[in-house]
Design an enzyme around this catalytic site. Structure first.
Site, PDB file in Angstrom:
ATOM      1  N   ASP A  12       0.862  -1.182   0.000  1.00  0.00           N
ATOM      2  CA  ASP A  12       0.000   0.000   0.000  1.00  0.00           C
ATOM      3  C   ASP A  12       0.904   1.241   0.000  1.00  0.00           C
ATOM      4  O   ASP A  12       2.097   1.147   0.342  1.00  0.00           O
ATOM      5  CB  ASP A  12      -0.873  -0.044   1.272  1.00  0.00           C
ATOM      6  CG  ASP A  12      -1.677   1.215   1.461  1.00  0.00           C
ATOM      7  OD1 ASP A  12      -2.363   1.637   0.512  1.00  0.00           O
ATOM      8  OD2 ASP A  12      -1.616   1.805   2.564  1.00  0.00           O
ATOM      9  N   ASP A  14      -0.340   5.130   0.823  1.00  0.00           N
ATOM     10  CA  ASP A  14      -0.650   6.119   1.866  1.00  0.00           C
ATOM     11  C   ASP A  14      -0.625   5.508   3.270  1.00  0.00           C
ATOM     12  O   ASP A  14      -1.354   4.558   3.559  1.00  0.00           O
ATOM     13  CB  ASP A  14      -2.033   6.736   1.623  1.00  0.00           C
ATOM     14  CG  ASP A  14      -2.040   7.643   0.399  1.00  0.00           C
ATOM     15  OD1 ASP A  14      -1.008   8.259   0.116  1.00  0.00           O
ATOM     16  OD2 ASP A  14      -3.089   7.718  -0.266  1.00  0.00           O
TER      17      ASP A  14
HETATM   18 MG   LIG Z   1      -3.040   3.135   3.509  1.00  0.00          MG
END
Ligand SMILES: [Mg+2]
Length: 275
Positions: A12, A14
């Site tokens: 991932d 962010d």
């Molecule tokens: Mg995230």
């Protein structure tokens, strides 16, 4: 244990590889460089759009495939022989494989959902750049990239309706949903971070029959659960107050710090064991 060449790292962005406060990832650059040198793919799996990932990937993983809009599509550089996936749109700078729906289908889904709920739902496509900037705090240039959507529609979660009610209605509409705190994302029924990871792992496996493929996933929030459940070695990146409760009690490895600093230590440790 598998050789380094068959190690795949799914991450991932962010709050995981990118710090949640300043979106930086400086602490991870040395290990990213090392992985790149050794040919270990670092594959972003994110809710971000193609344009948002393209703006970042030249430093993170310039040659590796990436997954956008919550597992709606996989993009890669044409001619990559490390995995075996047939592009749906041969030609252009990048090849792609789509698991989700079109943006207009997602927009229609949001209109249908609004009607079913009798609540006016606001998606990214309904917001002016200035309004979206106000809601997200993104810099002006990045607002344009965030609105350059191809497969999914994020919308502001209404306070008067439960997430469960929305989930049921979205299912009836033949779509999928990734529920978040402030924004949820309408996605195609076949899309998802876990499904995209499974598709890519199968594609790598198909290109190297007989060789074990060992997969690592890194995430920080519940929208990463399907990805973390799809890998051999899930790693949870904590926030400032510790790991998210939905991820923290599963017996998974938890990085020692939030953001890119934790990402770097967790991946360095794993990679040292793997060599
Ligand atoms: Mg995230």
């Amino acid at each position: 244990m598998a050789t380094p060449s068959s190690l795949l790292i799914f991450t991932d962005l962010d709050g995981t590889l990118l710090n949640s406060d300043d979106y930086r990832y400086d602490a991870a650059l040395p290990i990213l460089h090392q992985l790149h040198q050794r040919g270990v793919p670092v594959i972003p799996v994110t809710s971000k759009t193609r344009q948002e990932v393209i703006a970042l990937r030249h430093e993170i993983a310039p040659q590796d495939p990436f997954v956008v809009e919550n597992g709606s599509a996989i993009f890669w550089v044409p001619g990559d022989r490390r995995f075996d996936l047939t592009p749906m749109d041969p030609g252009g700078d990048l090849h792609s494989y789509c698991l989700g729906c079109t943006y207009s289908e997602a927009r229609q889904g949001l209109a249908d959902l609004s009607q079913a709920l009798q609540v006016s739902l606001r998606g990214f496509g309904d917001l002016t750049p200035a309004a979206l900037q106000g809601l997200t705090g993104l810099p002006a240039q990045e607002v344009g990239w965030a609105q350059a959507r191809e497969f999914t529609e994020p919308f502001v979660m209404p306070s008067e309706v439960s997430a469960e009610q929305i989930r049921c209605l979205v299912h009836d509409l033949g779509l999928g949903i990734v529920v978040g705190d402030r924004f949820s994302h309408l996605i195609g029924a076949g899309a998802g971070k876990g499904r995209a990871v499974q598709r890519l792992v199968a594609a790598y496996q198909a290109a190297q029959p007989g060789q074990a493929v060992y997969t690592v996933g890194l995430g920080n929030s519940p929208n990463d659960l399907p990805m973390l459940e799809a890998v051999d070695w899930p790693i949870v990146i904590p926030g400032a107050a510790g790991p998210h409760p939905a991820l923290g009690d599963r017996g998974w490895h938890i990085a020692p710090h939030p953001g890119s600093a934790g990402w770097a230590i967790a991946v360095e440790t794993l990679y040292a064991q793997h060599r």
